[in-house]
Scaffold this active site. Structure first.
Site, PDB file in Angstrom:
ATOM      1  N   GLU A   1       0.886  -1.174   0.000  1.00  0.00           N
ATOM      2  CA  GLU A   1       0.000   0.000   0.000  1.00  0.00           C
ATOM      3  C   GLU A   1       0.917   1.215   0.000  1.00  0.00           C
ATOM      4  O   GLU A   1       1.413   1.615   1.057  1.00  0.00           O
ATOM      5  CB  GLU A   1      -0.908  -0.020   1.239  1.00  0.00           C
TER       6      GLU A   1
ATOM      7  N   CYS B   1      -2.248   9.685   2.682  1.00  0.00           N
ATOM      8  CA  CYS B   1      -1.763   9.085   1.427  1.00  0.00           C
ATOM      9  C   CYS B   1      -2.676   9.395   0.248  1.00  0.00           C
ATOM     10  O   CYS B   1      -2.215   9.519  -0.875  1.00  0.00           O
ATOM     11  CB  CYS B   1      -1.606   7.582   1.596  1.00  0.00           C
TER      12      CYS B   1
HETATM   13  P1  NAD Z   1       8.102   4.491   5.062  1.00  0.00           P
HETATM   14  O1  NAD Z   1       8.106   3.665   3.824  1.00  0.00           O
HETATM   15  O2  NAD Z   1       9.258   5.379   5.326  1.00  0.00           O
HETATM   16  O3  NAD Z   1       7.974   3.556   6.378  1.00  0.00           O
HETATM   17  C1  NAD Z   1       6.966   2.592   6.541  1.00  0.00           C
HETATM   18  C2  NAD Z   1       7.461   1.497   7.449  1.00  0.00           C
HETATM   19  O4  NAD Z   1       8.601   0.902   6.873  1.00  0.00           O
HETATM   20  C3  NAD Z   1       7.844   1.944   8.851  1.00  0.00           C
HETATM   21  O5  NAD Z   1       7.292   1.021   9.780  1.00  0.00           O
HETATM   22  C4  NAD Z   1       9.362   1.878   8.849  1.00  0.00           C
HETATM   23  O6  NAD Z   1       9.903   1.488  10.104  1.00  0.00           O
HETATM   24  C5  NAD Z   1       9.654   0.797   7.832  1.00  0.00           C
HETATM   25  N1  NAD Z   1      10.932   1.043   7.152  1.00  0.00           N
HETATM   26  C6  NAD Z   1      11.518   2.232   6.897  1.00  0.00           C
HETATM   27  N2  NAD Z   1      12.681   2.051   6.254  1.00  0.00           N
HETATM   28  C7  NAD Z   1      12.838   0.728   6.101  1.00  0.00           C
HETATM   29  C8  NAD Z   1      13.840  -0.085   5.507  1.00  0.00           C
HETATM   30  N3  NAD Z   1      14.937   0.455   4.958  1.00  0.00           N
HETATM   31  N4  NAD Z   1      13.672  -1.408   5.523  1.00  0.00           N
HETATM   32  C9  NAD Z   1      12.562  -1.964   6.073  1.00  0.00           C
HETATM   33  N5  NAD Z   1      11.589  -1.243   6.648  1.00  0.00           N
HETATM   34  C10 NAD Z   1      11.724   0.090   6.669  1.00  0.00           C
HETATM   35  O7  NAD Z   1       6.731   5.274   5.010  1.00  0.00           O
HETATM   36  P2  NAD Z   1       6.235   6.403   5.978  1.00  0.00           P
HETATM   37  O8  NAD Z   1       7.149   7.569   5.823  1.00  0.00           O
HETATM   38  O9  NAD Z   1       5.990   5.864   7.327  1.00  0.00           O
HETATM   39  O10 NAD Z   1       4.807   6.754   5.328  1.00  0.00           O
HETATM   40  C11 NAD Z   1       4.672   7.644   4.279  1.00  0.00           C
HETATM   41  C12 NAD Z   1       4.417   6.959   2.974  1.00  0.00           C
HETATM   42  O11 NAD Z   1       3.428   5.960   3.145  1.00  0.00           O
HETATM   43  C13 NAD Z   1       3.866   7.896   1.936  1.00  0.00           C
HETATM   44  O12 NAD Z   1       4.454   7.602   0.693  1.00  0.00           O
HETATM   45  C14 NAD Z   1       2.400   7.572   1.901  1.00  0.00           C
HETATM   46  O13 NAD Z   1       1.739   7.877   0.699  1.00  0.00           O
HETATM   47  C15 NAD Z   1       2.415   6.119   2.168  1.00  0.00           C
HETATM   48  N6  NAD Z   1       1.143   5.680   2.708  1.00  0.00           N
HETATM   49  C16 NAD Z   1       0.360   4.876   1.967  1.00  0.00           C
HETATM   50  C17 NAD Z   1      -0.873   4.491   2.444  1.00  0.00           C
HETATM   51  C18 NAD Z   1      -1.781   3.602   1.670  1.00  0.00           C
HETATM   52  O14 NAD Z   1      -2.745   3.139   2.256  1.00  0.00           O
HETATM   53  N7  NAD Z   1      -1.525   3.335   0.405  1.00  0.00           N
HETATM   54  C19 NAD Z   1      -1.281   4.923   3.701  1.00  0.00           C
HETATM   55  C20 NAD Z   1      -0.437   5.741   4.431  1.00  0.00           C
HETATM   56  C21 NAD Z   1       0.775   6.106   3.941  1.00  0.00           C
END
Ligand code: NAD
Length: 462
Positions: A214, A248
């Site tokens: 997502e 998002c």
């Molecule tokens: P992110 O991808 O930075 O982090 C998400 C999760 O991944 C966190 O739990 C984090 O600890 C983990 N993570 C971070 N780096 C990692 C790595 N190198 N290896 C493994 N895991 C890792 O996302 P965010 O900043 O928390 O959220 C923002 C993004 O999420 C935006 O792009 C937004 O559009 C998207 N989003 C999508 C939805 C949806 O339903 N499609 C909903 C909310 C947010």
């Protein structure tokens, strides 16, 4: 169970969950319903903590805090329909298959890993968890470390509600996420950004673990000429600026017909005042940016274009005023990445086909919004663009229809969930065919001599 854990602890926990899954308990329908009802009761019990936590993490107003707690409406929907979804689904067969019968039998996958983001930090862990439990799985949860207060509340809630063999939560950052991703889960459900989505998919490939991703992206908001301007503006401002734009599916930018632009801009400026007053920093209804990194990223996006409203900020408070930006070009940084903050660029088009072409030249968005009452315009946009979801004449609301799948397409994600779609995402839809033995015609068995003509007819050739 909740812990901040090294690899060996995570492996032990997974083994424990596998053992629990093997008992058959999580797939028992009564057990699933009990677990969902317990989850509901826990959310009701923790509601004040949840709202306080998202206020602490994101400066979220109480009203918007309830978007997190609102996940109970999905729970109620799932509890109501689970009996039906979990049943065998009869498949129809051609006459030539007579006297067989066939059905789809949903079965749980095993242990699912759910990794969440910080922007709706409670809801985006719990909503997939509902699907995982409903489908009869065990689940391991990893909330975002960037919303630490909510992560703590989730940890307490999970610990006090579930047997750790059934549902466990692991707190931590990237290192913990990577330790989890090294394990052979049966499904990975990830919500987050595109960059990390690729890391998750790569890790999953090592174990051939299926993934739901997502992700995000730039969700356009087309504003055509045949609109109710007042209502459109209310809905755009609400969808863009709730949670300070950190949603998002928020409209990332407006693409407005040039004839409507002057009136739209004026109405947007007025609407911002109506919602947040002359000093939005003092409004109790306006959230803050999650951390310094996001704050600095967003501020740098203001280097280009002309500010039509807002544009001010306060580093110490991580406050960025609700901002309207004009004179923005597609090559400016603000149009090159997902904004994910309270900055709304306003671009124009002359012909609808130009707006559609501009959208289609870019990665497929998570959501697309169109304000137009003209049914031909609606049809053209629906037929000629691709997006995870579309909402006509409003923003965000498509996400709350539990009968609609929620997910992205292309770079905005893969797979979908909510309601029955969650149930299916966390299930193996096992095909079953049952054949009686009392009839066994010889046409398919060797020797094949003399049987080709009959077989050709059977498969539809003359
Ligand atoms: P992110 O991808 O930075 O982090 C998400 C999760 O991944 C966190 O739990 C984090 O600890 C983990 N993570 C971070 N780096 C990692 C790595 N190198 N290896 C493994 N895991 C890792 O996302 P965010 O900043 O928390 O959220 C923002 C993004 O999420 C935006 O792009 C937004 O559009 C998207 N989003 C999508 C939805 C949806 O339903 N499609 C909903 C909310 C947010």
């Amino acid at each position: 169970m909740t812990l901040t854990a090294p690899q060996s602890t995570i492996s032990d926990l997974l083994t424990h969950q596998r053992d629990f899954f093997a008992t058959g308990k999580p797939r028992d329908l009564g057990f699933r319903l009990d677990a969902l009802n317990q989850l509901r009761a826990a959310i009701v019990e923790y509601q004040a903590d949840i709202i306080a936590a998202v206020r602490q993490d994101l400066g979220r107003p109480e009203f918007e805090g309830y978007f997190e707690v609102g996940v109970i409406s999905e729970l109620d929907y799932v509890i109501k329909h689970l009996h039906k979804w979990a049943k065998r689904r009869k498949a129809s067969l051609p006459l030539s298959q007579w006297p067989s019968s066939a059905w789809v039998q949903p079965e749980p996958l095993g242990v699912a890993l759910i990794i969440g983001p910080w922007n709706y930090p409670f809801q985006l862990i719990i909503s997939p968890l509902i699907g995982a439990i409903a489908a009869g799985n065990c689940a391991m949860l990893k909330p975002s470390e960037l919303a630490p207060a909510t992560s703590g509340v989730l940890a307490d809630l999970v610990k006090s509600t579930f047997d750790p063999g059934h549902v466990a939560l692991v707190e931590g950052g990237v290192d913990v996420a990577q330790a989890l991703l090294a394990e052979p889960f049966d499904h990975i459900f990830f919500t987050g950004g595109e960059r990390v989505g690729k890391i998750v998919m790569q890790a999953a490939a090592q174990h051939l673990t299926p993934v739901t991703l997502e992700l995000g992206g730039k969700s356009p908001c087309i504003v055509d000429t045949d609109i109710n301007l007042e209502v459109a503006v209310k809905r755009i401002v609400w969808g863009k600026f709730l949670n300070a734009g950190q949603t998002c599916i928020a409209p990332d930018y407006v693409l407005v017909h040039e004839a409507v632009k002057p009136a739209l801009v004026k109405a947007l400026q007025q609407r911002l005042k109506d919602c947040y007053g002359d000093h939005p920093a003092q409004s109790p209804d306006y959230a803050r940016i999650v951390n310094d990194r996001q704050f600095e990223r967003l501020i740098s996006l203001l280097d280009y274009g002309t500010v039509l409203a807002g544009g001010t900020y306060d580093r110490g408070d991580r406050y960025i005023a609700p901002t309207l930006l004009d004179d923005v070009a597609w090559y400016h940084p603000v149009m090159q990445e997902e904004i994910f903050g309270p900055i709304l660029p306003i671009l124009t088009y002359q012909e609808l086909s130009d707006a559609i072409a501009a959208i289609n030249q870019r990665p497929k968005p998570l959501a697309l919004y169109l304000f137009s009452h003209d049914q031909q315009v609606q049809k053209t946009v629906l037929d000629q663009t691709s997006a995870g979801s579309v909402c006509l004449n409003d923003t965000i609301f498509q996400v709350s229809a539990w009968d609609l799948p929620f997910g992205g397409v292309g770079h905005s994600g893969m797979g979908a969930y909510h309601g029955k779609y969650s149930f299916d995402t966390f299930s193996n839809l096992k095909s079953v065919m049952k054949r009686p033995s009392w009839l066994d015609i010889d046409w398919r068995y060797p020797p094949y001599q003399g049987k080709v003509k009959q077989f050709r007819q059977f498969i539809g050739l003359s």
